[in-house]
Design a protein around this motif. Structure first.
Motif, PDB file in Angstrom:
ATOM      1  N   TYR A  94      20.221   2.628   8.353  1.00  0.00           N
ATOM      2  CA  TYR A  94      21.188   3.730   8.551  1.00  0.00           C
ATOM      3  C   TYR A  94      21.813   3.897   7.042  1.00  0.00           C
ATOM      4  O   TYR A  94      21.781   4.896   6.299  1.00  0.00           O
ATOM      5  CB  TYR A  94      22.126   3.917   9.497  1.00  0.00           C
ATOM      6  N   ASN A  95      22.710   2.840   6.791  1.00  0.00           N
ATOM      7  CA  ASN A  95      23.193   2.690   5.519  1.00  0.00           C
ATOM      8  C   ASN A  95      22.319   2.670   4.195  1.00  0.00           C
ATOM      9  O   ASN A  95      22.895   3.120   3.245  1.00  0.00           O
ATOM     10  CB  ASN A  95      24.225   1.488   5.494  1.00  0.00           C
ATOM     11  N   LEU A  96      21.050   2.309   4.253  1.00  0.00           N
ATOM     12  CA  LEU A  96      20.029   2.321   3.444  1.00  0.00           C
ATOM     13  C   LEU A  96      19.603   3.851   3.130  1.00  0.00           C
ATOM     14  O   LEU A  96      19.080   4.084   2.091  1.00  0.00           O
ATOM     15  CB  LEU A  96      18.945   1.365   3.442  1.00  0.00           C
ATOM     16  N   GLY A  97      19.820   4.656   3.907  1.00  0.00           N
ATOM     17  CA  GLY A  97      19.492   6.308   3.893  1.00  0.00           C
ATOM     18  C   GLY A  97      18.536   6.514   4.904  1.00  0.00           C
ATOM     19  O   GLY A  97      17.604   7.437   4.613  1.00  0.00           O
ATOM     20  N   ALA A  98      17.758   5.830   5.799  1.00  0.00           N
ATOM     21  CA  ALA A  98      16.854   6.332   6.686  1.00  0.00           C
ATOM     22  C   ALA A  98      17.448   7.502   7.408  1.00  0.00           C
ATOM     23  O   ALA A  98      18.448   7.467   7.754  1.00  0.00           O
ATOM     24  CB  ALA A  98      16.333   4.917   7.712  1.00  0.00           C
ATOM     25  N   LEU A  99      16.475   8.562   7.462  1.00  0.00           N
ATOM     26  CA  LEU A  99      16.929   9.765   8.406  1.00  0.00           C
ATOM     27  C   LEU A  99      17.048   9.540   9.986  1.00  0.00           C
ATOM     28  O   LEU A  99      18.079   9.849  10.602  1.00  0.00           O
ATOM     29  CB  LEU A  99      16.076  10.588   8.186  1.00  0.00           C
ATOM     30  N   TYR A 100      16.175   8.749  10.445  1.00  0.00           N
ATOM     31  CA  TYR A 100      16.074   8.406  11.984  1.00  0.00           C
ATOM     32  C   TYR A 100      15.444   7.169  12.433  1.00  0.00           C
ATOM     33  O   TYR A 100      14.867   6.714  11.177  1.00  0.00           O
ATOM     34  CB  TYR A 100      15.708   9.669  12.587  1.00  0.00           C
ATOM     35  N   TYR A 101      15.824   6.780  13.369  1.00  0.00           N
ATOM     36  CA  TYR A 101      15.119   5.367  13.895  1.00  0.00           C
ATOM     37  C   TYR A 101      14.318   5.783  15.295  1.00  0.00           C
ATOM     38  O   TYR A 101      14.929   6.275  16.214  1.00  0.00           O
ATOM     39  CB  TYR A 101      16.221   4.634  14.131  1.00  0.00           C
ATOM     40  N   ALA A 105      14.592   0.444   0.838  1.00  0.00           N
ATOM     41  CA  ALA A 105      15.597   0.174  -0.076  1.00  0.00           C
ATOM     42  C   ALA A 105      15.018   0.707  -1.760  1.00  0.00           C
ATOM     43  O   ALA A 105      15.652   1.201  -2.391  1.00  0.00           O
ATOM     44  CB  ALA A 105      16.090  -1.165  -0.047  1.00  0.00           C
ATOM     45  N   GLU A 106      13.725   0.204  -1.930  1.00  0.00           N
ATOM     46  CA  GLU A 106      12.981   0.591  -3.127  1.00  0.00           C
ATOM     47  C   GLU A 106      12.710   2.080  -3.144  1.00  0.00           C
ATOM     48  O   GLU A 106      13.123   2.815  -4.245  1.00  0.00           O
ATOM     49  CB  GLU A 106      11.739  -0.076  -3.051  1.00  0.00           C
ATOM     50  N   ILE A 107      12.384   2.858  -2.042  1.00  0.00           N
ATOM     51  CA  ILE A 107      12.346   4.242  -2.344  1.00  0.00           C
ATOM     52  C   ILE A 107      13.554   4.948  -2.412  1.00  0.00           C
ATOM     53  O   ILE A 107      13.830   5.732  -3.299  1.00  0.00           O
ATOM     54  CB  ILE A 107      11.648   4.853  -0.922  1.00  0.00           C
ATOM     55  N   LYS A 108      14.519   4.373  -1.793  1.00  0.00           N
ATOM     56  CA  LYS A 108      16.002   5.165  -1.958  1.00  0.00           C
ATOM     57  C   LYS A 108      16.497   4.931  -3.444  1.00  0.00           C
ATOM     58  O   LYS A 108      17.273   5.677  -3.937  1.00  0.00           O
ATOM     59  CB  LYS A 108      16.942   4.845  -0.864  1.00  0.00           C
ATOM     60  N   LYS A 109      15.910   3.863  -4.105  1.00  0.00           N
ATOM     61  CA  LYS A 109      16.682   3.695  -5.401  1.00  0.00           C
ATOM     62  C   LYS A 109      15.672   4.529  -6.560  1.00  0.00           C
ATOM     63  O   LYS A 109      16.274   4.645  -7.572  1.00  0.00           O
ATOM     64  CB  LYS A 109      16.859   2.076  -5.545  1.00  0.00           C
ATOM     65  N   HIS A 110      14.725   4.922  -5.992  1.00  0.00           N
ATOM     66  CA  HIS A 110      13.879   5.504  -6.928  1.00  0.00           C
ATOM     67  C   HIS A 110      14.153   7.158  -7.111  1.00  0.00           C
ATOM     68  O   HIS A 110      14.299   7.831  -6.084  1.00  0.00           O
ATOM     69  CB  HIS A 110      12.148   5.337  -6.587  1.00  0.00           C
ATOM     70  N   GLU A 111      14.341   7.510  -8.204  1.00  0.00           N
ATOM     71  CA  GLU A 111      14.763   8.808  -8.667  1.00  0.00           C
ATOM     72  C   GLU A 111      13.770   9.927  -8.128  1.00  0.00           C
ATOM     73  O   GLU A 111      14.441  11.004  -7.770  1.00  0.00           O
ATOM     74  CB  GLU A 111      14.833   8.905 -10.152  1.00  0.00           C
ATOM     75  N   LYS A 112      12.511   9.686  -8.252  1.00  0.00           N
ATOM     76  CA  LYS A 112      11.366  10.676  -7.641  1.00  0.00           C
ATOM     77  C   LYS A 112      11.204  10.673  -6.231  1.00  0.00           C
ATOM     78  O   LYS A 112      10.471  11.511  -5.698  1.00  0.00           O
ATOM     79  CB  LYS A 112      10.329  10.547  -8.636  1.00  0.00           C
ATOM     80  N   LEU A 113      11.518   9.402  -5.599  1.00  0.00           N
ATOM     81  CA  LEU A 113      11.011   9.131  -4.268  1.00  0.00           C
ATOM     82  C   LEU A 113      12.155   9.511  -3.445  1.00  0.00           C
ATOM     83  O   LEU A 113      12.083   9.766  -2.036  1.00  0.00           O
ATOM     84  CB  LEU A 113      10.416   7.909  -4.062  1.00  0.00           C
ATOM     85  N   GLU A 116       0.825  -1.264   0.056  1.00  0.00           N
ATOM     86  CA  GLU A 116      -0.009  -0.072  -0.096  1.00  0.00           C
ATOM     87  C   GLU A 116       0.837   1.230   0.022  1.00  0.00           C
ATOM     88  O   GLU A 116       0.389   2.135  -0.757  1.00  0.00           O
ATOM     89  CB  GLU A 116      -1.044   0.075   1.351  1.00  0.00           C
ATOM     90  N   LEU A 117       1.969   1.247   0.626  1.00  0.00           N
ATOM     91  CA  LEU A 117       2.926   2.362   0.893  1.00  0.00           C
ATOM     92  C   LEU A 117       3.444   2.653  -0.784  1.00  0.00           C
ATOM     93  O   LEU A 117       3.327   3.678  -1.083  1.00  0.00           O
ATOM     94  CB  LEU A 117       4.113   1.909   1.817  1.00  0.00           C
TER      95      LEU A 117
END
Length: 148
Positions: A103-110, A74-82, A42-43
């Protein structure tokens, strides 16, 4: 917290957690529009359908059916527009290896889901404040986990 209205997307399969999150925002007097999705599929569908008006920040649960939070990140961080959307992990897990990977995948905070509503409200408020203050720049690894 802020006079500017912004949009938050919460991806969490637990109905109680979604309700507590909304209650916390209400009590924090956050001027935000909250959109909620129940799982990873859904996201990703929500994001694809709303490319013209993406959320300002995503709170992402890790353990969801259909597609996990880590897979979505991982999918969001690989997507050019997301990939510029700040993602705050919102989970009960405390596994340091998992946190390091996110963190390595690019999350901002936990943010760890708190059992006590007052603490939950505080940690959500702190995460939102940090996000706004830091202009969505990923902090040093030592500041990734948002603590009270």
């Amino acid at each position: 917290m802020t006079d500017e209205n912004f949009s938050i997307l919460l991806a969490d399969d637990d109905e109680d957690d979604r309700m507590f999150f909304q209650d916390a925002l209400d009590e924090l007097l956050v001027s935000a529009t909250l959109h909620v999705v129940n799982n990873g599929l859904e996201l990703m569908g929500f994001l694809e359908e709303n490319m013209h008006q993406l959320p300002h920040v995503i709170f992402l649960d890790l353990n969801m059916p259909s597609k996990s939070g880590a897979e979505c990140l991982a999918e969001i961080k690989k997507h050019e527009k997301l990939n510029a959307i700040p993602i705050i992990i919102y989970s009960t897990s405390a596994n340091p290896e998992v946190m390091e990977s996110l963190y390595n995948l690019g999350a901002l905070y936990y943010v760890r889901k708190e059992g006590d509503f007052s603490n939950l409200k505080s940690v959500i408020g702190k995460a939102l404040s940090l996000w706004q203050q830091n202009s969505s720049r990923q902090p040093h690894r030592s500041n990734f986990l948002v603590l009270l």
